[in-house]
Write an enzyme that holds these catalytic residues in place. Structure first.
Site, short mmCIF file in Angstrom:
data_model
loop_
_atom_site.label_atom_id
_atom_site.label_comp_id
_atom_site.label_asym_id
_atom_site.label_seq_id
_atom_site.Cartn_x
_atom_site.Cartn_y
_atom_site.Cartn_z
N PRO A 265 0.88 -1.30 -0.04
CA PRO A 265 0.01 0.09 -0.06
C PRO A 265 1.05 1.35 -0.25
CG PRO A 265 -0.55 -1.67 1.39
CD PRO A 265 0.69 -1.91 1.26
N PHE A 266 0.48 2.16 -0.87
CA PHE A 266 1.26 3.55 -1.05
C PHE A 266 0.32 4.85 -0.88
CE2 PHE A 266 3.36 6.77 -3.48
CZ PHE A 266 4.83 6.31 -3.37
N GLY A 267 0.54 5.50 0.08
CA GLY A 267 -0.30 6.75 0.22
C GLY A 267 0.58 8.08 -0.29
N SER B 60 7.39 7.72 3.24
CA SER B 60 7.92 7.09 4.45
C SER B 60 9.59 7.28 4.40
CB SER B 60 7.78 5.28 4.12
OG SER B 60 8.59 4.60 4.97
N GLU C 225 0.82 -0.55 9.19
CA GLU C 225 1.52 -0.35 8.16
C GLU C 225 1.26 -1.10 6.89
OE1 GLU C 225 5.68 0.24 9.04
OE2 GLU C 225 5.06 0.53 11.31
N THR D 41 0.28 -4.03 6.52
CA THR D 41 0.37 -5.62 6.51
C THR D 41 -0.74 -6.29 6.93
OG1 THR D 41 2.23 -7.05 7.03
CG2 THR D 41 1.43 -5.82 8.99
N LEU D 42 -1.74 -5.89 7.59
CA LEU D 42 -3.01 -6.47 7.92
C LEU D 42 -4.10 -6.08 7.23
CD1 LEU D 42 -2.55 -6.26 11.83
CD2 LEU D 42 -1.86 -7.96 10.46
N TYR E 174 14.30 14.31 18.81
CA TYR E 174 14.44 14.19 17.48
C TYR E 174 15.76 14.54 17.00
CZ TYR E 174 12.89 14.51 12.36
OH TYR E 174 12.94 14.14 11.14
#
Length: 526
Positions: free
Chosen positions: A131-133, A137, A262, A264-265, A446
């Site tokens: 999947p790609f939004g 990433s 992410e 994978t489910l 960060y």
């Protein structure tokens, strides 16, 4: 909405190899100026790398059935743009034309039924689906690292705010909706989701959910988890729709299974999110601290005061110099409050009072300091791409820890990463730190790393810095990620962080929901 992230054919084009808009990338003149700024701190290895030319790609190894063929594209630019995310190691590989295994096809579903059709075909044919939004990433979340054919599932065709419930202050948002489009749809209602990650312009609502994204705001409801009311998810085992209620104590929350999964489910197609009135009252300040330890204690005092500032961003001396042009060797704390209901000047005054007790000094030109840092923050990914062309290795990583653990963790991270720079390049890496989020029980530091590079060895150096950082964070009790997600890059440390019984449950869920194992293989689980 076009599948490559552009909002209309006549509008700007996304870069296929770097961050964001192609026309906003640093040109040769800007890169030369950047080189003059960097060279006193880090040696540069050779000349400026040219902007890459789209390479020839091998022919697709997949032939989709008629039911999904119309949804698929296989041109070289589309496939190259979907091969990786946008971490430094991704950008460097694309600069060098390294596309070992780009997706064979990119599918653009327009409806939930299209998603079902693609997953049905893929499961039956054993084709991995990633999947790609928005493709932003930075942890290898959208890159398939197997050797065989695979399909990238671009969800940006499933976009838009489908419904707004102004009475309950909630909105039904489709998974492929980009941040700016989401806010544009809410603005006529006087509402906002108030979730602004650094990738806001180029990332999607579904991507935020799938990666448990963190917004720009330092306290309060900043993780996307806190804004979710209900989710709808397509899995190879069926469609899951959670109940839309303000809260529930009915067993483990089904939404928590999908948040951070992410891809994978299952594939998140839409969700109800809590929205709020747009702020009308704002107040801000910048404070200088000569001693970093004093600044950390001041932030802890503010975080534990119950004031809940919208911004409470602490910049260490190097971050303040590079990001806010404050070259006096002091740290800077950027404070801001906002409300849709009432003035916030008194809240700011109390926060400043707490900081004064820790030797913080308010700056008269606070707006200038905050504005400079904000400009640097927004442009940082473009700057990162320019540094990549100059051969400089850049890494960012984040964590969260308790206040009691922070001092030792911070010192260990700076020392370990600087030493890794010497080991890999002969020069110590420069390490900056800022707090992106603060909680009553601890901060989310960060870190940004700048290291000398060697042409052709940038990825190996990046990997070594990543290992050094991940190992020391784990050793000092920090999480491997606060909001960047696990992806493939953080998997070794995530495997050590999660309890083994939970790992058993996660593997069982993967087997039950995706029995063919086609959904984003290699993410969260080996």
């Amino acid at each position: 909405m076009n599948g490559d992230g552009t909002r209309a054919a006549a509008e700007r084009e996304r870069s296929w190899w770097g961050w964001g808009w192609a026309d906003q990338a640093l040109d040769e003149q800007a890169c030369a100026k950047l080189a003059r700024r960097v060279s006193p701190f880090l040696p540069l290895d050779g000349d400026l790398a040219p902007v890459p030319v789209l390479p020839e790609l091998p022919a697709p190894r997949l032939a989709p059935p008629t039911a999904v063929a119309a949804l698929c594209r296989a041109d070289a630019r589309t496939r190259a743009a979907h091969a990786y995310g946008r971490a430094y190691r991704d950008v460097v590989r694309l600069l060098r034309g390294v596309l070992d295994n780009p997706p064979d096809l990119v599918a653009y579903p327009r409806t939930e039924q299209d998603v079902v059709a693609v997953l049905d075909w893929a499961a039956g044919a054993g084709v991995p689906v990633v999947p790609f939004g928005g493709g932003t990433s930075v942890v290898g979340g959208v890159e398939y690292r197997g050797g065989g054919p695979w399909l990238s599932l671009d969800l940006t065709g499933l976009s838009g705010v489908a419904e707004v419930d102004e009475v309950s202050r909630a909105a039904l948002i489709r998974g492929g909706t980009f941040g700016p489009d989401l806010e544009d749809a809410l603005r006529p209602h006087g509402l906002t989701l108030r979730h602004f990650p650094q990738s806001f312009e180029f990332s999607t609502f579904g991507g935020w959910l799938a990666t448990r994204a963190g917004g720009h705001y330092a306290t309060g409801y900043t993780h996307i988890d806190d804004l979710v009311e209900a989710l709808r998810v397509v899995t190879p085992a069926g469609i899951a729709q959670s109940l839309r209620v303000p809260a529930s104590g009915a067993g483990p929350s089904p939404d928590r299974l999908w948040l951070g999964s992410e891809g994978t489910l299952g594939v998140i197609t839409e969700g109800w999110a809590r929205v709020q009135r747009r702020p009308e009252f704002r107040a801000g300040a910048a404070l200088r601290f000569d001693a970093y330890a004093d600044a950390v204690q001041a932030v802890r005092a503010v975080a534990q005061s119950g004031l809940r500032p919208a911004n409470c961003r602490l910049l260490d001396p190097l971050e303040a110099m590079l990001g806010a042009a404050a070259a006096d060797g002091a740290s800077r704390l950027l404070l801001a409050f906002e409300s849709a209901d009432h003035p916030v000047d008194a809240l700011l005054a109390r926060a400043v009072e707490l900081c004064r007790a820790h030797r913080g000094v308010p700056e008269e030109a606070a707006a200038g300091t905050a504005g400079q840092w904000r400009e640097t923050f927004v442009g940082a990914p473009y700057l990162r791409d320019g540094l990549a062309r100059l051969g400089v290795v850049v890494e960012t990583f984040e964590t969260a820890c308790t206040w009691a653990a922070f001092e030792a963790l911070h010192a260990a991270v700076v020392a370990a990463v600087a030493t890794a720079g010497v080991t890999e390049t002969g020069h110590p890496a420069l390490v900056t730190c800022r707090f992106t989020h603060v909680y009553p029980d601890g901060p989310a530091p960060y870190f940004t790393v700048y290291a000398a590079g060697r042409r052709g060895a940038e990825v190996a150096i990046w990997d070594a810095l990543k290992r050094a950082a991940g190992d020391v964070i784990a050793a000092h009790g920090g999480t491997i990620t606060h909001h960047h997600a696990v992806g493939r890059d953080h998997l070794p440390w995530y495997a050590g962080q999660r309890p083994e019984p939970f790992a058993l449950a996660l593997r069982a869920a993967k087997t039950a929901l995706d029995p063919a194992g086609v959904l984003n293989p290699g993410v969260l689980l080996p």
